[in-house]
Design a protein around this motif. Sequence first.
Motif, PDB file in Angstrom:
ATOM      1  N   UNK A   3       0.834  -1.083  -0.043  1.00 46.96           N
ATOM      2  CA  UNK A   3      -0.075   0.096  -0.092  1.00 46.96           C
ATOM      3  C   UNK A   3       0.744   1.313   0.025  1.00 46.96           C
ATOM      4  N   UNK A   4       0.352   2.441  -0.556  1.00 46.29           N
ATOM      5  CA  UNK A   4       0.957   3.462  -0.661  1.00 46.29           C
ATOM      6  C   UNK A   4       1.130   4.262   0.681  1.00 46.29           C
ATOM      7  N   UNK A   5       2.176   4.889   0.992  1.00 50.60           N
ATOM      8  CA  UNK A   5       2.509   5.621   2.266  1.00 50.60           C
ATOM      9  C   UNK A   5       1.907   4.790   3.414  1.00 50.60           C
ATOM     10  N   UNK A   6       2.843   3.628   3.542  1.00 56.07           N
ATOM     11  CA  UNK A   6       2.487   2.412   4.533  1.00 56.07           C
ATOM     12  C   UNK A   6       4.196   1.977   4.827  1.00 56.07           C
ATOM     13  N   UNK A   7       4.133   1.231   5.886  1.00 59.20           N
ATOM     14  CA  UNK A   7       5.275   0.724   6.407  1.00 59.20           C
ATOM     15  C   UNK A   7       4.893  -0.797   6.731  1.00 59.20           C
ATOM     16  N   UNK A  58       4.038  -9.736   9.067  1.00 61.44           N
ATOM     17  CA  UNK A  58       4.087  -8.550   8.727  1.00 61.44           C
ATOM     18  C   UNK A  58       3.170  -8.148   7.661  1.00 61.44           C
ATOM     19  N   UNK A  59       2.436  -7.009   8.219  1.00 61.63           N
ATOM     20  CA  UNK A  59       1.456  -6.431   7.165  1.00 61.63           C
ATOM     21  C   UNK A  59       1.782  -4.984   7.078  1.00 61.63           C
ATOM     22  N   UNK A  84      -3.285   7.784   6.569  1.00 60.70           N
ATOM     23  CA  UNK A  84      -4.471   8.174   5.637  1.00 60.70           C
ATOM     24  C   UNK A  84      -4.319   9.473   5.575  1.00 60.70           C
ATOM     25  N   UNK A  85      -3.433  10.342   6.079  1.00 61.83           N
ATOM     26  CA  UNK A  85      -3.506  11.794   5.936  1.00 61.83           C
ATOM     27  C   UNK A  85      -2.107  12.362   6.205  1.00 61.83           C
ATOM     28  N   UNK A  86      -1.745  13.634   5.650  1.00 63.57           N
ATOM     29  CA  UNK A  86      -0.640  14.225   5.899  1.00 63.57           C
ATOM     30  C   UNK A  86      -0.417  14.497   7.495  1.00 63.57           C
ATOM     31  N   UNK A  87       0.607  14.634   7.904  1.00 61.75           N
ATOM     32  CA  UNK A  87       1.025  15.042   9.192  1.00 61.75           C
ATOM     33  C   UNK A  87       0.606  14.077  10.241  1.00 61.75           C
ATOM     34  N   UNK A 109       0.105   2.295  14.869  1.00 65.63           N
ATOM     35  CA  UNK A 109      -0.882   2.717  13.918  1.00 65.63           C
ATOM     36  C   UNK A 109      -0.116   4.227  13.490  1.00 65.63           C
ATOM     37  N   UNK A 110      -0.768   4.921  12.425  1.00 66.64           N
ATOM     38  CA  UNK A 110      -0.572   6.373  12.239  1.00 66.64           C
ATOM     39  C   UNK A 110      -1.620   7.002  12.810  1.00 66.64           C
ATOM     40  N   UNK A 111      -1.257   8.285  13.382  1.00 68.09           N
ATOM     41  CA  UNK A 111      -2.463   8.966  13.869  1.00 68.09           C
ATOM     42  C   UNK A 111      -1.794  10.345  14.448  1.00 68.09           C
ATOM     43  N   UNK A 112      -2.546  10.820  15.260  1.00 68.87           N
ATOM     44  CA  UNK A 112      -2.200  12.154  16.067  1.00 68.87           C
ATOM     45  C   UNK A 112      -1.413  11.882  17.332  1.00 68.87           C
ATOM     46  N   UNK A 113      -0.587  12.586  17.872  1.00 72.94           N
ATOM     47  CA  UNK A 113       0.108  12.398  19.180  1.00 72.94           C
ATOM     48  C   UNK A 113      -0.725  12.858  20.253  1.00 72.94           C
ATOM     49  N   UNK A 114      -1.008  12.255  21.105  1.00 71.66           N
ATOM     50  CA  UNK A 114      -1.795  12.804  22.455  1.00 71.66           C
ATOM     51  C   UNK A 114      -0.901  13.495  23.236  1.00 71.66           C
TER      52      UNK A 114
END
Length: 202
Positions: free
Chosen positions: A54-58, A69-70, A75-78, A89-94
């Motif tokens: 998948x694009x933009x993935x690790x 591995x998967x 899903x979004x910039x930043x 997972x990718x997401x925002x920092x708390x």
Amino acid sequence: MATAPRISRPSGTSKAALDATVRSTEQEIARQRTEIDTAIAATADAAVPTADHAAASVLGVTGAAVGPLADIESSADGQVLRRSGGAVAFGAVDLGDADAVTGVLPLANGGLAQAVLKGSTTWNPGSLVDAEITTTTVTVTGAAAGDGVLAVALSSITSSTSGLMMLSATAGTNVADVVLENRTGGVVDLASGTLTVWIIQA
């Protein structure tokens, strides 16, 4: 010009027997090489796929258990790759998570360049006549004399009295002394509420 060394056939050994010995040696070398290659392949991470991903993935294991591995997709910039709720997972920092952030944000990056301390308690100031003053103390761990009071708030002060009730505070060692003054011109009986003090360290 140098010449290659000449290998002599041992006395009493026929050419056919010598050729057979050479072939046998070559076969043994090939067999051992195959075993070595197989062992190397067995110890390598055979789970790493070579197909497109998948694009933009690790590649990784998102859960807390051992697994294949998967793709872990953003899903979004930043977004940043972080562990949250036990999953990677990718997401925002708390910013409220002590394991996620540390230190003090500099002024140039929109911070205060100093640590902000917070303390709160339940307080019932009671009935106050005009110009009457009452005080209380709030525990603010880490506060010290000379620190600045950033803000003071009492949840039971309503919009009708917020401009007429004077709240102030001064910092001491692990405390803030809060002063409440009635400037409404009449009697005010405030209900119990949460008193919160924010202190910026000097």
